[in-house]
Scaffold this motif. Structure first.
Motif, PDB file in Angstrom:
ATOM      1  N   ALA A  63       8.657  -0.735   3.419  1.00  0.00           N
ATOM      2  CA  ALA A  63       7.913  -0.198   2.272  1.00  0.00           C
ATOM      3  C   ALA A  63       6.730   0.641   2.741  1.00  0.00           C
ATOM      4  O   ALA A  63       6.439   1.712   2.185  1.00  0.00           O
ATOM      5  CB  ALA A  63       7.443  -1.351   1.379  1.00  0.00           C
ATOM      6  N   ALA A  64       6.026   0.144   3.788  1.00  0.00           N
ATOM      7  CA  ALA A  64       4.879   0.907   4.297  1.00  0.00           C
ATOM      8  C   ALA A  64       5.319   2.241   4.871  1.00  0.00           C
ATOM      9  O   ALA A  64       4.661   3.275   4.669  1.00  0.00           O
ATOM     10  CB  ALA A  64       4.131   0.088   5.355  1.00  0.00           C
ATOM     11  N   VAL A  65       6.451   2.255   5.607  1.00  0.00           N
ATOM     12  CA  VAL A  65       6.953   3.512   6.178  1.00  0.00           C
ATOM     13  C   VAL A  65       7.311   4.495   5.074  1.00  0.00           C
ATOM     14  O   VAL A  65       6.995   5.690   5.157  1.00  0.00           O
ATOM     15  CB  VAL A  65       8.155   3.230   7.098  1.00  0.00           C
ATOM     16  CG1 VAL A  65       8.882   4.526   7.442  1.00  0.00           C
ATOM     17  CG2 VAL A  65       7.697   2.530   8.371  1.00  0.00           C
ATOM     18  N   ARG A  66       7.986   3.993   4.012  1.00  0.00           N
ATOM     19  CA  ARG A  66       8.295   4.900   2.905  1.00  0.00           C
ATOM     20  C   ARG A  66       7.016   5.443   2.271  1.00  0.00           C
ATOM     21  O   ARG A  66       6.927   6.633   1.942  1.00  0.00           O
ATOM     22  CB  ARG A  66       9.143   4.155   1.868  1.00  0.00           C
ATOM     23  CG  ARG A  66      10.566   3.871   2.313  1.00  0.00           C
ATOM     24  CD  ARG A  66      11.434   3.423   1.130  1.00  0.00           C
ATOM     25  NE  ARG A  66      10.952   2.157   0.576  1.00  0.00           N
ATOM     26  CZ  ARG A  66      11.360   0.948   0.989  1.00  0.00           C
ATOM     27  NH1 ARG A  66      12.259   0.857   1.958  1.00  0.00           N
ATOM     28  NH2 ARG A  66      10.887  -0.150   0.432  1.00  0.00           N
ATOM     29  N   GLY A  67       6.008   4.556   2.094  1.00  0.00           N
ATOM     30  CA  GLY A  67       4.746   5.039   1.533  1.00  0.00           C
ATOM     31  C   GLY A  67       4.070   6.056   2.447  1.00  0.00           C
ATOM     32  O   GLY A  67       3.541   7.071   1.981  1.00  0.00           O
TER      33      GLY A  67
ATOM     34  N   LYS B 104      -0.311   9.142  12.052  1.00  0.00           N
ATOM     35  CA  LYS B 104      -0.545   8.021  12.966  1.00  0.00           C
ATOM     36  C   LYS B 104      -0.090   6.698  12.346  1.00  0.00           C
ATOM     37  O   LYS B 104       0.525   5.869  13.020  1.00  0.00           O
ATOM     38  CB  LYS B 104      -2.042   7.950  13.307  1.00  0.00           C
ATOM     39  CG  LYS B 104      -2.521   9.086  14.208  1.00  0.00           C
ATOM     40  CD  LYS B 104      -3.992   8.934  14.508  1.00  0.00           C
ATOM     41  CE  LYS B 104      -4.480  10.053  15.434  1.00  0.00           C
ATOM     42  NZ  LYS B 104      -5.937   9.938  15.705  1.00  0.00           N
ATOM     43  N   ALA B 105      -0.417   6.507  11.053  1.00  0.00           N
ATOM     44  CA  ALA B 105       0.000   5.274  10.394  1.00  0.00           C
ATOM     45  C   ALA B 105       1.524   5.168  10.350  1.00  0.00           C
ATOM     46  O   ALA B 105       2.105   4.092  10.592  1.00  0.00           O
ATOM     47  CB  ALA B 105      -0.577   5.213   8.975  1.00  0.00           C
ATOM     48  N   LEU B 106       2.201   6.303  10.033  1.00  0.00           N
ATOM     49  CA  LEU B 106       3.665   6.306  10.002  1.00  0.00           C
ATOM     50  C   LEU B 106       4.231   5.993  11.378  1.00  0.00           C
ATOM     51  O   LEU B 106       5.173   5.200  11.511  1.00  0.00           O
ATOM     52  CB  LEU B 106       4.164   7.672   9.515  1.00  0.00           C
ATOM     53  CG  LEU B 106       5.685   7.874   9.528  1.00  0.00           C
ATOM     54  CD1 LEU B 106       6.363   6.866   8.613  1.00  0.00           C
ATOM     55  CD2 LEU B 106       6.033   9.305   9.107  1.00  0.00           C
TER      56      LEU B 106
ATOM     57  N   GLU C 161       5.554   8.006   4.616  1.00  0.00           N
ATOM     58  CA  GLU C 161       6.325   9.256   4.581  1.00  0.00           C
ATOM     59  C   GLU C 161       5.979  10.071   3.337  1.00  0.00           C
ATOM     60  O   GLU C 161       5.808  11.302   3.402  1.00  0.00           O
ATOM     61  CB  GLU C 161       7.816   8.935   4.619  1.00  0.00           C
ATOM     62  CG  GLU C 161       8.294   8.417   5.971  1.00  0.00           C
ATOM     63  CD  GLU C 161       9.752   7.989   5.936  1.00  0.00           C
ATOM     64  OE1 GLU C 161      10.325   7.760   7.013  1.00  0.00           O
ATOM     65  OE2 GLU C 161      10.305   7.887   4.818  1.00  0.00           O
ATOM     66  N   LYS C 162       5.878   9.374   2.195  1.00  0.00           N
ATOM     67  CA  LYS C 162       5.497  10.103   0.975  1.00  0.00           C
ATOM     68  C   LYS C 162       4.085  10.671   1.099  1.00  0.00           C
ATOM     69  O   LYS C 162       3.827  11.824   0.728  1.00  0.00           O
ATOM     70  CB  LYS C 162       5.589   9.178  -0.228  1.00  0.00           C
ATOM     71  CG  LYS C 162       7.014   8.750  -0.581  1.00  0.00           C
ATOM     72  CD  LYS C 162       7.020   7.825  -1.798  1.00  0.00           C
ATOM     73  CE  LYS C 162       8.445   7.393  -2.154  1.00  0.00           C
ATOM     74  NZ  LYS C 162       8.457   6.468  -3.311  1.00  0.00           N
ATOM     75  N   ALA C 163       3.174   9.832   1.612  1.00  0.00           N
ATOM     76  CA  ALA C 163       1.791  10.312   1.769  1.00  0.00           C
ATOM     77  C   ALA C 163       1.718  11.479   2.743  1.00  0.00           C
ATOM     78  O   ALA C 163       0.994  12.456   2.516  1.00  0.00           O
ATOM     79  CB  ALA C 163       0.886   9.167   2.246  1.00  0.00           C
ATOM     80  N   LEU C 164       2.487  11.401   3.851  1.00  0.00           N
ATOM     81  CA  LEU C 164       2.490  12.488   4.823  1.00  0.00           C
ATOM     82  C   LEU C 164       3.065  13.764   4.215  1.00  0.00           C
ATOM     83  O   LEU C 164       2.525  14.865   4.400  1.00  0.00           O
ATOM     84  CB  LEU C 164       3.294  12.068   6.058  1.00  0.00           C
ATOM     85  CG  LEU C 164       3.434  13.129   7.152  1.00  0.00           C
ATOM     86  CD1 LEU C 164       2.065  13.535   7.671  1.00  0.00           C
ATOM     87  CD2 LEU C 164       4.298  12.604   8.299  1.00  0.00           C
ATOM     88  N   ALA C 165       4.165  13.629   3.460  1.00  0.00           N
ATOM     89  CA  ALA C 165       4.757  14.825   2.826  1.00  0.00           C
ATOM     90  C   ALA C 165       3.779  15.439   1.832  1.00  0.00           C
ATOM     91  O   ALA C 165       3.594  16.668   1.787  1.00  0.00           O
ATOM     92  CB  ALA C 165       6.068  14.443   2.129  1.00  0.00           C
TER      93      ALA C 165
END
Length: 983
Positions: free
Chosen positions: A688-692, A487-489, A694-698
């Motif tokens: 930066a938030a999207v990259r974070g 949801k955040a992404l 994406e990493k958190a989601l992965a």
């Protein structure tokens, strides 16, 4: 552009692959009607993008596929390829500079379509654009079928205009214009939606502010309520704990009392068992003597019972008659002096109490005399009866002794024979018992091992179930993390796409800047690097200062050189597209500024030192910001400007400026949220938030995958453990059942061994008893012969003594009866006196009726007593003869009967005492159970308070109560009222 060839396969009337070549000059296709000439034109229009089945002279697009004939079956595919040559310069640039182009279209009977250009898949739109402005195409003027000329001549101006525009070559531009207009409408709609979203977000922000204030108030009230709830629960827990401790002390005292009562009961039961053993021994000895007189007792039992009943009735009637007479006399006297008795009743009651006490002493003496006289009479009667039975039964006894001798000899021989046969049975039973014992031991070991395995399996299953629950909780947690990250992404990515689209549309810039940047995107254009706002970045607290320092210079277009700027200005003039400023990459710096001291009041430092500059654009930043100095407030800026020698632009954190000349700028006219710097920073932060995210989601999805695998493995292991537990428990149940059956068989063998042992003891005792009985009978026969000679003289003397004793008994019995009658009268008198203290008036009316009833009852009692006395004399005469026969047998039994009576009386007293003890113990047990229930209820209340404290407030209520207690002056009522007010 020329047609080179047309290839058909499965299209309408062409089931075989057919190739039609178009040579230089004019190519004509001739043939009779119906041969398929028009199908060639339909194939040309179809391959160039025709989508109307009616335009191809069919009802549906499937009609273009060969549908079969008498000699050929239908096909599932229609394919047409059109090859064009000499197309250089005639086609759009994106299709390249080919000499030939082959356009192919396929249609399957399933409805699937394929479009290819030079055997490369493409879209139908690509084919349409390929033929646009070439004069060819599905609706172009170069394809004229039957009736097409008349249709063109008779067409409306709008339809004719399409042909003219196609011939003029502007169809492509009109199509692009229409598409551009559609895109602009779409962009306007997106902007409208974006404005709606912004308004909605602002409304939500206002609502969230109100909710935040309410949340703060709620938090304060919640903390206060938690404190009040904590005090209330501590007070309740202390009260319940005190009651629980008191109840526990009472329960302990009751348990000690109950234990003492049970000990007393066990002691009484042990005494009773001893008395019963003694009584059983006496009864066994008495039973041997009773067997001889059993048949005579049976004959006279009915007469004796009747005689006893008649005597009791005579005694009762006599006592009743005396009581009636006494009561009648008393009632007569009471009727005469009832009025005087009201005053003297208290004194008379005392006198009656004294008489009862005195008479009780005299009655005890007379009862002792009566008991002694009756004892003497019974002794005399037993002696006489014994002598009579001896006289009448000596000959019978001698005969009985002879028969007894024969019977004892036979019984002794039979017992010896049975003893000989019991040895073999005991040996067999012992062997079977040993085998069963070994088998039971082996099965017990197997059962213990099976239960151990079952317990171990249960433990493993419990561990696996716990791990499985933990894994499920972990999976749920990871699913929540994945969903939260997704949801955040989605939220940040959507926001980023919106901002990037807006930035790509260049809506943030002026018209001139937009024109230059759009030209820079065209192929072949270069030299434009972007705008100043894209190469500068500052921390949020310095963004307002940077925005104020640069202003519209943030939209300066950065170019590689001044020449590129000159070309851009000429372009704006030629296109009349507005104005713009251009900054070369190597921008010259202004004169050397004079900055304030770094430690001056309110100074923050040069703005160039507080911003971030993209690599390669340091000269631009130096030229634009080299003379800008940041201060905290406008007052500080003015103080610094007033100092001599300072030549710099002073800018505050709030965006106010003071130029070197002293011009002050500031106020609230600037929309801080619309600055390019803020939007660029927001885009960077969102990236930066999207990259974070994406990493958190992965990472969360990877953890979730591992958790799913672990959960599946644990579930499989848990199922296997449950099956193992079931098998182990089932095996234990079977072994336990087999062990119970073996133990039951062993118990039956033990019972058989015990029965054989008891039977052996009985047989041994029978042998000894028969031998003793035979010797005793021989001695008794000699004794009977001697007794027969002396019994007559003893009988006469006993009869005289019995007659004297009977006279003495009658005299003592009359005296006792009289005392009992008098005592009963006095007791009744006492009861009447007590009642008359309250009911004298009602007693006066009842006296007359009672006297009448007493006369009738006295007459009936006298008549019944006379009849009973006559029957007594008759029954005594009948039973006298039978008693004479029983005297000899009862002589030996009488002594044991007395002992049995004493033992039974003692046993009855002990049993009554034990019953009382058991009743007391049962009452104490009920009290203990009630106390335990009360204690349990208090403990449950205390535990419930602790659980409520732990659920609502967290922590240990007992520790809190022991450590803090309740505050001084705590009032439960005020506490409850405050909690209710908060709720």
């Amino acid at each position: 552009m020329k047609l080179k060839k047309l290839e058909l396969f499965g299209f309408k009337s062409f089931p075989d692959r057919t190739e039609i070549r178009f040579h230089d000059g004019v190519t004509a296709v001739v043939g009779p009607n119906g041969c398929g000439k028009s199908n060639v034109i339909d194939a040309l229009r179809w391959v160039m993008g025709e989508t109307s089945a009616k335009g191809l002279r069919g009802d549906s697009m499937e009609d273009v596929i060969f549908s079969g004939s008498q000699d050929r079956k239908a096909l599932n595919l229609a394919e047409v390829t059109l090859t064009l040559t000499e197309v250089e310069g005639s086609l759009p640039e994106k299709f390249g500079s080919f000499h030939e182009v082959a356009v192919t279209r396929r249609l399957h009977r399933s409805g699937d379509s394929e479009y290819l250009i030079n055997k490369v898949p493409c879209r139908p739109r690509d084919i349409t654009e390929l033929f646009m402005d070439t004069g060819a195409g599905r609706r172009a003027y170069s394809v004229v079928e039957q009736g097409r000329i008349d249709a063109i001549l008779d067409a409306k101006p709008r339809d004719r205009r399409v042909l003219i525009e196609e011939a003029a070559g502007i169809t492509k531009y009109r199509s692009r214009k229409d598409e551009t207009l559609r895109k602009m409408d779409h962009v306007r709609q997106n902007l409208q939606r974006l404005e709606d979203v912004i308004g909605e977000v602002r409304r939500e922000m206002n609502a969230l502010k109100r909710q935040a204030s309410r949340a703060e108030a709620f938090k304060r009230l919640r903390d206060e309520r938690r404190q009040l709830e904590r005090h209330r629960l501590v007070a309740e827990w202390l009260a319940v704990d005190g009651r629980c401790r008191a109840a526990l002390d009472g329960l302990e005292a009751l348990r000690r009392e109950h234990l003492a009562a049970r000990t007393e009961t066990y002691r009484a039961a042990a005494g009773i068992e001893e008395e019963r053993v003694r009584l059983l021994d006496e009864e066994r000895r008495a039973e041997a003597g009773q067997k001889g007189v059993y048949h005579l007792r049976t004959e006279i039992s009915r007469r004796e019972s009747r005689l006893e009943f008649l005597r009791k009735e005579v005694e009762t009637l006599s006592a009743r008659a005396g009581a009636l007479q006494q009561e009648a006399a008393e009632l007569a006297g009471r009727r005469e002096d009832l009025s005087a008795e009201r005053e003297a009743v208290a004194g008379e009651l005392a006198a009656v109490e004294a008489r009862i006490q005195d008479r009780r002493t005299g009655l005890a003496a007379r009862e002792r005399e009566l008991s002694e006289a009756e004892t003497g009479l019974r002794d005399a009667d037993r002696a006489v009866e014994a002598d009579k039975r001896v006289v009448l039964g000596l000959l019978g006894e001698l005969t009985r002794v002879g028969h007894g001798l024969d019977h004892a000899a036979r019984q002794e021989a039979e017992a010896a024979r049975r003893l000989a046969g019991m040895d073999r049975q005991e040996t067999e039973v012992g062997a079977r018992a040993g085998e069963l014992g070994a088998e039971i031991s082996r099965r017990a070991e197997e059962l213990a091992a099976a239960r151990a395995r079952a317990d171990e399996a249960v433990r493993r299953r419990g561990d696996l179930d716990g791990a499985l629950e933990n894994a499920r909780a972990r999976r749920a947690e990871l699913q929540g993390r994945v969903e939260t990250a997704r949801k955040a992404l989605h939220t940040d990515a959507s926001r980023l796409r919106g901002l990037e689209q807006i930035k790509a549309s260049l809506e943030w810039y002026g018209s001139g800047v937009r024109s230059v940047l759009r030209q820079a995107r065209a192929p072949g254009a270069n030299g434009v690097r972007g705008v100043v706002a894209d190469v500068l970045a500052a921390a949020p607290e310095y963004e307002s200062a940077l925005d104020a320092a640069l202003g519209e210079r943030l939209q300066y277009v950065i170019v590689e050189s001044p020449d590129r700027g000159l070309e851009a200005v000429r372009h704006l003039k030629a296109q009349r597209a507005g104005r713009s400023s251009f900054a070369p990459v190597e921008l010259r710096a202004a004169g050397q500024p004079v900055m304030p001291a770094a430690d001056a009041p309110g100074a923050r430092g040069p703005l160039l030192d507080l911003v971030e500059v993209s690599p390669g654009y340091e000269a631009v930043a130096e030229g634009l910001l080299g003379d800008v100095f940041v201060v905290e407030s406008l007052e500080s800026a003015l103080d610094l400007w007033r100092q001599n020698g300072i030549r710099a632009t002073l800018v505050t954190l709030d965006g106010e400026t003071v130029t070197p000349e002293g011009v002050i700028s500031g106020g609230l006219g600037r929309d801080e949220g619309a600055g390019l710097l803020r939007k660029n920073r927001e885009i960077r932060d969102l990236k930066a938030a999207v990259r974070g995210h994406e990493k958190a989601l992965a990472a969360a999805e990877a953890d979730l995958g591992r958790a799913e695998a672990d959960l599946a493995d644990l579930a499989a292991r848990a199922d296997a453990a449950r099956d193992e537990v079931h098998r182990a428990e089932l095996a234990a149940v079977h072994l336990a059942r087999d062990l119970d059956q073996l133990r039951e068989r062993r118990q039956r063998l033990a019972e058989r061994q015990h029965a054989l042992a008891v039977e052996r003891e009985e047989l041994d005792a029978t042998v000894v008893r028969m031998r003793e009985e035979r010797l005793a009978l021989e001695a008794e026969r000699e004794r009977l012969l001697a007794e027969q000679r002396a019994v007559q003289a003893r009988l006469e003397e006993g009869q005289r003594a019995a007659e004297a004793a009977r006279s003495e008994v009658e005299r003592a019995r009359a005296a006792v009866t009289q005392h009992r009658v008098d005592d009963a009268a006095d007791r009744q008198r006492r009861a009447g006196l007590r009642e008359r203290l309250q009911t004298l008036e009602s007693s006066a009316r009842a006296v007359a009726d009672r006297l009448d009833r007493l006369e009738a009852e006295d007459s009936e009692a006298r008549t019944a007593r006379a009849a009973r006395q006559d029957e007594i004399r008759r029954v005594e005469t009948e039973t006298e003869v039978l008693r004479t026969e029983l005297e000899r047998e009862e002589a030996a039994f009488a002594a044991r009967a007395g002992q049995l009576d004493e033992l039974r009386s003692s046993l009855g007293d002990r049993e009554r005492a034990m019953a009382e003890a058991r009743k007391r113990a049962a009452g104490l047990q009920e009290r203990v159970h009630a106390a335990e229930l009360a204690v349990r209820e208090l403990e449950l209340q205390r535990d419930a308070l602790a659980d409520r404290y732990r659920e609502r407030l967290g922590g240990d209520l007992a520790g809190k109560a022991a450590a803090d207690g309740v505050p001084d002056g705590f009032d439960p009522g005020e506490n409850a009222e405050r909690i209710a007010a908060i709720d």
